[in-house]
Design a protein around this motif. Structure first.
Motif, PDB file in Angstrom:
ATOM      1  N   GLY A  10      -1.484  -5.096 -18.723  1.00 45.95           N
ATOM      2  CA  GLY A  10      -1.602  -4.286 -17.864  1.00 45.95           C
ATOM      3  C   GLY A  10      -2.503  -5.583 -16.460  1.00 45.95           C
ATOM      4  N   ASP A  11      -3.787  -6.613 -17.591  1.00 44.67           N
ATOM      5  CA  ASP A  11      -4.938  -6.676 -16.586  1.00 44.67           C
ATOM      6  C   ASP A  11      -3.507  -8.395 -16.013  1.00 44.67           C
ATOM      7  N   LYS A  12      -4.196  -8.048 -14.158  1.00 42.04           N
ATOM      8  CA  LYS A  12      -2.803  -9.976 -13.769  1.00 42.04           C
ATOM      9  C   LYS A  12      -4.386 -10.967 -13.881  1.00 42.04           C
ATOM     10  N   MET A  13      -3.645 -11.301 -14.218  1.00 40.61           N
ATOM     11  CA  MET A  13      -4.620 -13.120 -14.456  1.00 40.61           C
ATOM     12  C   MET A  13      -4.107 -13.982 -13.290  1.00 40.61           C
ATOM     13  N   LYS A  14      -4.342 -14.891 -12.719  1.00 42.29           N
ATOM     14  CA  LYS A  14      -4.064 -15.209 -11.661  1.00 42.29           C
ATOM     15  C   LYS A  14      -4.848 -17.039 -11.789  1.00 42.29           C
ATOM     16  N   LEU A  15      -3.447 -17.425 -12.082  1.00 40.43           N
ATOM     17  CA  LEU A  15      -3.862 -18.973 -12.579  1.00 40.43           C
ATOM     18  C   LEU A  15      -3.743 -19.690 -10.918  1.00 40.43           C
ATOM     19  N   SER A  16      -4.515 -20.863 -10.539  1.00 42.49           N
ATOM     20  CA  SER A  16      -4.100 -21.906  -9.679  1.00 42.49           C
ATOM     21  C   SER A  16      -4.733 -23.482  -9.438  1.00 42.49           C
ATOM     22  N   VAL A  17      -4.592 -24.586  -9.375  1.00 43.44           N
ATOM     23  CA  VAL A  17      -4.174 -25.425  -9.943  1.00 43.44           C
ATOM     24  C   VAL A  17      -5.875 -26.321  -8.389  1.00 43.44           C
ATOM     25  N   MET A  18      -6.583 -26.468  -9.450  1.00 44.49           N
ATOM     26  CA  MET A  18      -7.136 -28.121  -8.757  1.00 44.49           C
ATOM     27  C   MET A  18      -6.987 -29.210  -9.133  1.00 44.49           C
ATOM     28  N   ASP A  19      -7.088 -29.780  -8.202  1.00 37.96           N
ATOM     29  CA  ASP A  19      -6.239 -31.499  -8.355  1.00 37.96           C
ATOM     30  C   ASP A  19      -7.061 -32.477  -7.185  1.00 37.96           C
ATOM     31  N   THR A 308      -6.029 -30.326 -15.042  1.00 35.26           N
ATOM     32  CA  THR A 308      -5.875 -30.748 -16.103  1.00 35.26           C
ATOM     33  C   THR A 308      -5.673 -32.506 -16.266  1.00 35.26           C
ATOM     34  N   HIS A 309      -7.041 -32.983 -16.883  1.00 37.56           N
ATOM     35  CA  HIS A 309      -6.652 -34.650 -16.575  1.00 37.56           C
ATOM     36  C   HIS A 309      -5.733 -35.398 -17.707  1.00 37.56           C
ATOM     37  N   VAL A 310      -5.101 -35.795 -17.456  1.00 36.61           N
ATOM     38  CA  VAL A 310      -3.962 -36.282 -18.556  1.00 36.61           C
ATOM     39  C   VAL A 310      -3.576 -37.608 -17.566  1.00 36.61           C
ATOM     40  N   PRO A 311      -4.036 -39.107 -18.294  1.00 37.82           N
ATOM     41  CA  PRO A 311      -3.575 -40.398 -17.680  1.00 37.82           C
ATOM     42  C   PRO A 311      -2.142 -39.913 -17.325  1.00 37.82           C
ATOM     43  N   ASN A 312      -1.148 -39.082 -17.727  1.00 37.59           N
ATOM     44  CA  ASN A 312       0.129 -39.714 -17.115  1.00 37.59           C
ATOM     45  C   ASN A 312       0.816 -38.679 -16.172  1.00 37.59           C
ATOM     46  N   TYR A 313       1.447 -38.412 -14.947  1.00 37.55           N
ATOM     47  CA  TYR A 313       1.638 -37.424 -14.352  1.00 37.55           C
ATOM     48  C   TYR A 313       2.756 -37.437 -14.748  1.00 37.55           C
ATOM     49  N   ALA A 314       3.721 -37.645 -16.042  1.00 35.96           N
ATOM     50  CA  ALA A 314       4.715 -36.485 -16.108  1.00 35.96           C
ATOM     51  C   ALA A 314       4.066 -35.483 -16.748  1.00 35.96           C
ATOM     52  N   GLN A 315       3.022 -36.260 -17.550  1.00 26.60           N
ATOM     53  CA  GLN A 315       2.874 -34.992 -18.683  1.00 26.60           C
ATOM     54  C   GLN A 315       1.771 -34.263 -17.929  1.00 26.60           C
ATOM     55  N   ARG A 316       1.640 -35.058 -17.218  1.00 27.94           N
ATOM     56  CA  ARG A 316       0.486 -33.859 -16.477  1.00 27.94           C
ATOM     57  C   ARG A 316       1.099 -32.443 -16.025  1.00 27.94           C
ATOM     58  N   LEU A 317       2.638 -32.764 -15.118  1.00 27.65           N
ATOM     59  CA  LEU A 317       2.871 -31.933 -14.739  1.00 27.65           C
ATOM     60  C   LEU A 317       3.720 -30.770 -16.261  1.00 27.65           C
TER      61      LEU A 317
END
Length: 325
Positions: A10-19, A308-317
């Motif tokens: 019932g509680d909304k959690m908002k998620l956003s992206v920091m790049d 998200t620090h993952v050293p591969n662009y596809a895996q980060r996505l």
């Protein structure tokens, strides 16, 4: 209307992206910038609320030196997601120029622009000297610069009694946020009457303590009548816990991350009492979401900026996609 994240109990959690717009080994900056666009488009498609980019200077591993330029490029290729800086480093610039840039963005993309402000140098001592002759003096005068910026964004700025307007004046001003990792930045945000973002992913301090100070000292403003807080936190999400741990280890080797697995066997009480606050949450989507729920309740926030620090662009996505599947 922007769609945000999940609804948990019932509680909304908002998620956003920091790049941070990383340039991974074996890639070129142009590729990193195209991947930034792809991440923003993916975030919009998945339902993230915001996409923010950081500012750094003369760092071979990071490609964004001018958030406002990159945001204009991404804004022309997205349609709904909010776009912002995480953060513009105000000590390097005159408040009028920052206000003009973000008023222009807000005029191009009404209702979609966030102005996140930081006070870090964003680079080495020598590049800091190249950007601003006396950075320490600019830091000392930061309260004055912040007040000027807020006055410019609300049409109340004057020079020798004469009004100065940051044009073009947009139909809707940008949201203003202060980013930081300590009580000093929280105090600035509270005094200004703007939102506050605590950078948990890069701090050993506890977000709850700092955000309590912000809430207690908050002064309502024309742009932000009530206190607003977000927490920026590291997340690595994969189809299996083992895969997430492997990716997190690779990211740690490249970026120097530290953190704990979301699925570790400690009880909730033990985890809350542990000495080092979480910088990084690692696990499957459900494990990560469960941990975010616990942090949401503890911090009293409804929005997280996911780094998200993952050293591969596809895996980060893939990590970002899984979290909002």
């Amino acid at each position: 209307m922007v769609h945000y994240g999940y609804v948990f109990g019932g509680d909304k959690m908002k998620l956003s992206v920091m790049d941070l717009v990383p340039v991974f080994p074996g890639t070129e900056p142009a590729q990193a910038l195209e991947q930034a666009l792809l991440l923003a488009q993916t975030a919009e498609r998945c339902g993230y609320g915001r996409y923010w980019v950081a500012e750094h200077h003369d760092m071979p591993g990071l490609a964004c030196t001018s958030p406002e330029v990159l945001l204009a490029y991404i804004g022309a290729r997205t349609s709904r997601i909010r776009l912002g800086s995480g953060a513009v480093l105000l000590p390097h610039y005159k408040p009028l120029k920052v206000a003009e840039s973000f008023h222009l963005l807000s005029s191009l993309m009404p209702g979609r622009i966030d102005l996140g402000i930081g006070r870090a140098p964003g680079g080495s001592a020598h590049v800091t000297m190249a950007l601003s002759d006396n950075f320490l003096d600019n830091i000392r005068r930061l309260p004055e610069a912040l007040q000027a910026l807020m006055a410019l964004l609300t049409g109340q700025y004057r020079v020798e009694g004469e009004p100065v307007t940051a044009r073009p004046v947009p139909p809707q001003p940008p949201e203003v946020w202060m980013l930081g990792t300590n009580q000093k930045s929280a105090a600035y945000a509270a005094e200004l009457g703007c939102g506050y973002v605590f950078g948990q992913f890069m701090s050993d301090r506890d977000a709850a303590e700092v955000m309590q100070l912000y809430r207690e000292q908050f002064r309502p403003s024309q742009l932000t009548p009530e206190p607003r807080v977000m927490v920026a936190i590291g997340v690595v999400c994969a189809d299996t816990e083992e895969e997430a741990q492997r990716l997190a280890a690779e990211g740690a080797a490249l970026f120097g991350q530290r953190g704990r697995a979301a699925s570790q066997s400690q009880s909730e009480a033990e985890r809350e009492k542990s000495a080092a606050p979480e910088r990084l949450i690692v696990g499957t989507a459900q494990q990560v979401k469960s941990r975010l729920e616990a942090l949401q309740a503890r911090f009293g926030v409804d929005e997280f900026l996911i780094v998200t620090h993952v050293p591969n662009y596809a895996q980060r996505l893939r990590s970002y996609e899984l979290l909002l599947t």
